[in-house]
Design an enzyme around this catalytic site. Structure first.
Site, short mmCIF file in Angstrom:
data_model
loop_
_atom_site.label_atom_id
_atom_site.label_comp_id
_atom_site.label_asym_id
_atom_site.label_seq_id
_atom_site.Cartn_x
_atom_site.Cartn_y
_atom_site.Cartn_z
N HIS A 123 21.29 -6.23 -1.36
CA HIS A 123 20.21 -7.02 -1.95
C HIS A 123 20.19 -6.75 -3.45
O HIS A 123 20.03 -5.63 -3.88
CB HIS A 123 18.89 -6.59 -1.29
CG HIS A 123 17.68 -7.22 -1.84
ND1 HIS A 123 17.45 -8.58 -1.75
CD2 HIS A 123 16.60 -6.69 -2.45
CE1 HIS A 123 16.27 -8.85 -2.31
NE2 HIS A 123 15.75 -7.73 -2.73
N ILE A 173 11.24 -3.19 4.67
CA ILE A 173 11.16 -4.30 3.72
C ILE A 173 10.74 -3.79 2.35
O ILE A 173 10.48 -4.56 1.45
CB ILE A 173 10.23 -5.42 4.22
CG1 ILE A 173 8.83 -4.90 4.49
CG2 ILE A 173 10.80 -6.06 5.46
CD1 ILE A 173 7.86 -5.98 4.97
N VAL A 232 2.57 -8.09 1.42
CA VAL A 232 3.71 -8.28 2.32
C VAL A 232 3.38 -7.74 3.72
O VAL A 232 3.57 -8.43 4.72
CB VAL A 232 4.98 -7.62 1.75
CG1 VAL A 232 6.13 -7.69 2.75
CG2 VAL A 232 5.37 -8.28 0.44
#
Length: 183
Positions: free
Chosen positions: A178, A124, A15
């Site tokens: 989330h 993130i 990522v």
């Protein structure tokens, strides 16, 4: 909008290195420092990304850095994580994997504070919302979590596939935390 001069990315795995490649290829910033506990990985990814410079709209300096490189960064992307339990075992609740990333953040936060970084953090790392809040409290800086942004992009792509349309033609937004409680 203010030009972003330097971005630091902590966590040079899949990522983090993809974020670096996208920032560099789009000319979003002038400098990118990749940091990882595995310095050889950060070096390899930074060299791979720099190899693409001939195709980018403007020059970007990309290198494997250390925390001192972040002192004058405008933005730090937190892509570091602990063991990816939820990824390996999807039946595990996302908060059950909290101990590992918190332990990683507890190693990173003192170093980020010590170098004098005072910019914005984009988190993130998963579980995204919880880690973003944890970092905001620990650092006292502006921290932005991207959990539902990614989920919105995923939903756009899936709906576009069902509709036979381009993902850019579908506007949807996931809201809330989330994970299971989002709508």
């Amino acid at each position: 909008m203010r030009k972003i001069g330097k971005v630091g990315i902590i966590g040079a795995g899949h990522v983090g290195s993809h974020v670096a490649a996208m920032l560099a290829s789009q000319g979003v910033c002038g400098q990118i420092a990749l940091l990882d506990i595995d310095q050889k990985k950060a070096l390899a990814h930074s060299q791979d990304i720099a190899d693409g410079m001939a195709y980018w709209p403007r020059p970007v300096r990309v290198w494997a850095g250390d925390y001192q490189d972040l002192a004058d960064a405008d933005l730090v992307v937190m892509a570091a994580c602990g063991a990816a339990i939820g990824f390996l075992l999807p039946s595990i609740a996302r908060l059950d994997e909290l101990a590992s990333p918190v332990a990683v953040m507890d190693q990173i936060v003192p170093q980020l504070k010590a170098c004098g970084f005072g910019g914005v953090v984009v988190s993130i790392s998963n579980p995204c919302d919880v880690i973003a809040q944890y970092l905001q409290k620990a650092l006292g800086l502006t921290v932005i979590g991207t959990g539902t942004a990614l989920d919105s992009a995923r939903l756009s792509r899936r709906l576009a596939g069902l509709l036979g349309a381009a993902p850019q033609s579908v506007s949807v937004y996931m809201l809330g935390e989330h994970g299971d409680s989002q709508v």
